[in-house]
Design an enzyme around this catalytic site. Structure first.
Site: not given
Ligand SMILES: *Cc1c(COP(=O)(O)O)cnc(C)c1O
Length: 441
Positions: A286, A24, A257, A156
């Site tokens: 992550k 970014y 997610d 997100y």
């Molecule tokens: C960081 C994140 C993503 C994306 O993961 P990347 O490895 O950066 O592509 C998707 N969903 C959530 C909730 C996140 O915190």
């Protein structure tokens, strides 16, 4: 002709500034980057000599600290057998062991595992699973197949196109890509907070949207309990329960997610456990490798997997080159083992207690709108947005690595951090709150 590589710190940084994109970031007016020499435990060591206490876990991914002997050993051991083999037609014990761990640790019913490269891809995979599932299940003409997703505002889910289409439409990237993004449906963000008395009215709008749109909804996607990038907002578990109930009632798949919340961050191994729910599809990323490598996983129920596999395509249409990467799987296995060896519940609980004692009281500060703590996450929501370049420089001077965004100054440290180190992080946060130059007018 290949030029000589830059070697001095200043030459490296000069090259970085002119040629290397950062996340970014503008290439014409980039924010400064700090050159890292090494990292050890909870410390990030800069080439300029400073050793910083890490409050960010390298974007929420590090659990056991940097340069951990057991994680290093897992990588070395795996690399001496093979670092990677294609996953089409071949398989290996590191991937199989990891999938076995994930199936046994995640909420009940998630029995099938799809490994991929990154969180965003795991979300793409989840969305494709949902779409292929609905297509395979329907006997209706193509125009009646459920093809939309619903989500809540403030969410997100990643930076790739499908993931972007379920990110918050205001703070996400919708304006820039509006003409090409899938058009999905947005419910208001959950407003009843974690720890508050549950207000059933919080799901009124959501319930109405399900009533109106269920015939076109393939899936509903949400971050469980914590809306992370949307501002570290912690919402009431009853909201997530209601999402599960509405999805079941209207035959819509629930995608949870857990990329940011998985593996203990919120005080439960998976944040779904706060609501005692199981989704139909779960995304992990992550912390999956303890912050060592990029790896993600999308788990689904047998029902989802069987329906897709019995459908017209006969298979699930996705297969990344580096699927099941052996190095990443080996280090993920070692990281998950360490979570239990280190008693992650105790680690998260003591971080939470220390944050409650030292960070929550900063709410009284004139510049602060709110402070909140959940598990190993501590956030200060300010009344003004931060000046990133200035505040970042001040944090480095204060010996900590904290990278705020917008109005949010937060920490999510590695689980091995000590109480004293947490106090150092919070002291640094308290210090910058007193400095006008760290904030935008
Ligand atoms: C960081 C994140 C993503 C994306 O993961 P990347 O490895 O950066 O592509 C998707 N969903 C959530 C909730 C996140 O915190």
């Amino acid at each position: 002709m290949i030029k000589k590589e830059p070697t001095s710190a200043s030459a490296l940084l000069a090259y970085d500034k002119t040629h290397v994109w950062h996340p970014y970031t503008s290439m014409s007016a980039p924010l400064p980057s700090y050159l890292v020499e090494s990292a050890h435990g909870v410390h990030i060591n800069l080439a300029s000599g400073e050793s910083l206490i890490d409050g960010m876990s390298s974007w929420w991914s590090v659990l056991h600290g940097y340069n951990h002997p057991k994680l290093n050993a897992a990588l070395i051991e795996q690399s001496q057998r093979m670092s990677h083999v294609m996953f089409g037609g071949l398989t290996h014990s590191s991937a199989i062991t990891l999938c076995e761990k994930l199936v046994s640790l995640t909420p009940a019913g998630l029995d099938k595992v799809f490994l991929s490269d990154s969180g965003s891809v795991a979300v793409e995979v989840a969305m494709k699973m949902a779409l292929q599932y609905q297509q395979a299940k329907s006997n209706t003409p193509a125009e009646h197949i459920k093809t939309k997703l619903m989500t809540v505002r403030n969410g997100y889910h990643g930076d790739t196109f499908a993931a972007m289409s379920v990110c918050d439409p205001v703070t996400g990237m919708h304006q820039i890509f509006e003409h090409v993004l899938m058009k999905n449906i947005f419910a208001p963000a959950p407003s009843c907070k974690f720890g508050d008395v549950w207000q059933p009215s919080d799901v009124k709008a959501l319930t109405e949207l399900f009533e109106h749109h269920h015939h076109e909804l393939a899936a509903f996607i949400i971050e469980p309990i914590v809306q992370g990038t949307g501002g570290m907002r912690f919402y009431h578990p009853e909201y997530l329960k209601a999402c599960r109930q509405l999805c079941s009632q209207y035959d819509v798949l629930l995608i949870v997610d857990e990329i940011a919340t998985g593996f203990g961050r919120t005080g439960k191994l998976f944040a779904c456990e706060w609501a005692s729910i199981s989704p139909d599809i779960l995304c992990l990323g992550k912390t999956l490798t303890g912050g060592y490598m990029t790896l993600a996983a999308t788990l689904c129920t047998s029902e989802v997997a069987q329906t897709i596999s019995n459908g017209e395509a006969g298979c699930f249409m996705h297969g990344p080159t580096f699927m099941g990467n052996a190095l990443a799987c080996a280090v993920a296995n070692a990281s998950i083992d360490l979570l239990f060896e280190n008693n992650w519940q105790h680690q998260v609980h003591s971080i939470e207690q220390q944050l409650q004692v030292s960070l929550l009281p900063l709410k009284a500060h004139a510049r602060v709108n709110d402070t909140r703590v959940l598990g190993s996450i501590g956030a200060i929501e300010c009344l003004q947005a931060v000046n990133v370049a200035v505040i970042q420089k001040r944090f480095v001077e204060l010996g900590v690595w904290i990278r705020p965004f917008g109005k949010l100054i937060y920490i999510i440290p590695p689980l091995v951090i000590t109480k004293e180190q947490i106090i150092n992080l919070v002291d640094a946060m308290a210090t910058v709150l007193n400095e006008d130059s760290c904030f935008l007018p």
